[in-house]
Design an enzyme around this catalytic site. Structure first.
Site, PDB file in Angstrom:
ATOM      1  N   ARG A   1       0.981  -1.135  -0.025  1.00  8.89           N
ATOM      2  CA  ARG A   1       0.019   0.065  -0.024  1.00  8.89           C
ATOM      3  C   ARG A   1       0.920   1.168  -0.110  1.00  8.89           C
ATOM      4  NH1 ARG A   1      -2.577  -3.590  -0.457  1.00  8.89           N
ATOM      5  NH2 ARG A   1      -2.966  -2.352  -2.405  1.00  8.89           N
TER       6      ARG A   1
ATOM      7  N   ASN B   1      -8.346   8.680   5.076  1.00 10.20           N
ATOM      8  CA  ASN B   1      -7.308   8.228   4.530  1.00 10.20           C
ATOM      9  C   ASN B   1      -6.024   8.022   5.108  1.00 10.20           C
ATOM     10  OD1 ASN B   1      -9.207   7.835   2.539  1.00 10.20           O
ATOM     11  ND2 ASN B   1      -8.581   9.565   1.165  1.00 10.20           N
TER      12      ASN B   1
ATOM     13  N   HIS C   1      -7.889   7.520  10.821  1.00 18.93           N
ATOM     14  CA  HIS C   1      -7.187   6.089  10.852  1.00 18.93           C
ATOM     15  C   HIS C   1      -5.647   6.000  10.538  1.00 18.93           C
ATOM     16  CE1 HIS C   1     -11.687   4.972   9.415  1.00 18.93           C
ATOM     17  NE2 HIS C   1     -11.539   5.118  10.870  1.00 18.93           N
TER      18      HIS C   1
END
Ligand code: NAD
Length: 230
Positions: free
Chosen positions: A56, A87, A104
Site C-alpha cells: 500500500r 485516508n 485512521h
C-alpha cells in the site's frame, strides 16, 4: 471566517490510482480484511500484515494528488478549512492543505507496539520484523485496524461540531465510528456530499449531493462555495 470541515474517504484518492475499499474491484475483493487489517492478523502473521502495508505504501508514494485534493486548498483563502480524512495516504498534505486530521493513521509512519504514543516517520518504506522503537520494541504500521479504538475521534467530533459547512467526499460512510461524524454537525450546518453514488444510508436535512467523480465535482463545489461566500 466561516469554518468548513471536509470529511474525506478512499474515493477522493481513487483517481490518483489508490484502490478504494468496498467498491467492486476494491481492496477487500483482493484481500481478506481479517488476515491483514486486524490486531488478530498481526498476532497470527505479522509478516503478511507488513507485506500488505508495504505494498500500500509503495503505491501511495508513487501516487500524486489529483484535482480534488488540489481544489480543496483553494478554499483556505476564503474559509477556515479543516480536513478530517479516513485516508492513510498523504495526498491532502502533498496537495498543500494545512490543517489535516488523520482518523485512521498515516501509512508513512510507524508506531511502537508497546508504547503506542511513540510514532515515527519511516525512513525505509519497507517495514520488516526487527524494526524497533527507541524502547526496543517491534514497530507496526501507524494505522487503526478493525476492532481498534480510534484515538482521534473525539478531536474530530469537536472540530466537526464547530462547522458552518460540512463537505463529505468519497466515503461510503460504512466504517464506524468515523461515519458518526455526520451527526456531530450543528443543525444549521450546510452539508454537501460528493460521491459517485447516492449514499442510501444518509438521511440529512440541508444536504446537497454532487454526484460524480471527485476530480470533477469537488472543483465545482469549491467554486460554488467561494462564489456564495463573496
Ligand atoms: P469506501 O471504499 O468504503 O468508500 C469509497 C466511496 O468513494 C464510495 O462511496 C464510492 O462511491 C466513492 N468513490 C469511489 N470512487 C470515487 C470517485 N472517483 N469520485 C467520487 N467518489 C468516489 O471508503 P471509505 O468510506 O473511505 O472507507 C473507509 C476506509 O478505507 C478507511 O478506513 C480508510 O483508511 C480506508 N482506505 C484508505 C485508502 C487511502 O488512504 N487512500 C484507500 C483505501 C481504503
Amino acid at each position: 471566517m466561516k469554518k468548513i470541515i471536509v470529511f474525506s474517504g478512499a474515493g477522493i484518492s481513487a483517481e490518483s490510482g489508490l484502490g478504494t475499499f468496498r467498491d467492486k474491484g476494491g481492496l477487500w475483493d483482493q484481500y481478506d480484511i481479517n488476515e491483514v487489517a486486524t490486531p488478530e492478523a498481526w498476532e497470527k502473521n505479522p509478516e503478511l500484515v507488513l507485506d500488505f502495508y508495504n505494498q500500500r505504501r509503495e503505491i501511495a508514494i508513487k501516487a500524486e494528488p489529483n484535482a480534488a485534493h488540489k481544489s480543496l486548498v483553494d478554499l483556505e483563502e476564503h474559509f477556515d478549512v479543516h480536513i478530517v480524512t479516513q485516508n492513510i495516504d498523504d495526498l491532502h498534505e502533498r496537495a498543500g492543505s494545512t490543517q489535516i486530521l488523520h482518523l485512521h493513521g498515516e501509512i508513512l509512519k510507524a508506531e511502537c507496539t508497546v508504547n503506542k504514543s511513540e510514532v515515527v516517520e519511516l525512513s525505509d518504506p519497507k517495514m520488516k520484523m526487527g524494526d524497533l522503537s527507541t524502547g526496543g520494541h517491534q514497530l507496526r504500521p501507524h494505522v487503526v485496524w478493525f476492532g481498534e479504538a480510534v484515538p482521534m475521534m473525539l478531536e474530530a467530533e469537536r472540530i466537526v461540531s464547530e462547522a458552518d459547512i460540512f463537505v463529505v467526499v468519497g466515503t461510503s460512510l460504512n466504517v464506524y465510528p468515523a461515519a458518526n461524524l455526520l451527526y456531530a454537525c450543528k443543525k444549521t450546518c450546510q452539508k454537501y456530499i460528493v460521491d459517485l453514488n447516492e449514499l442510501s444510508n444518509v438521511k440529512y436535512k440541508n444536504l446537497k449531493l454532487y454526484k460524480g467523480k471527485a476530480t470533477e465535482q469537488v472543483p465545482n463545489l469549491v467554486k460554488e462555495l467561494i462564489e456564495k461566500n463573496e
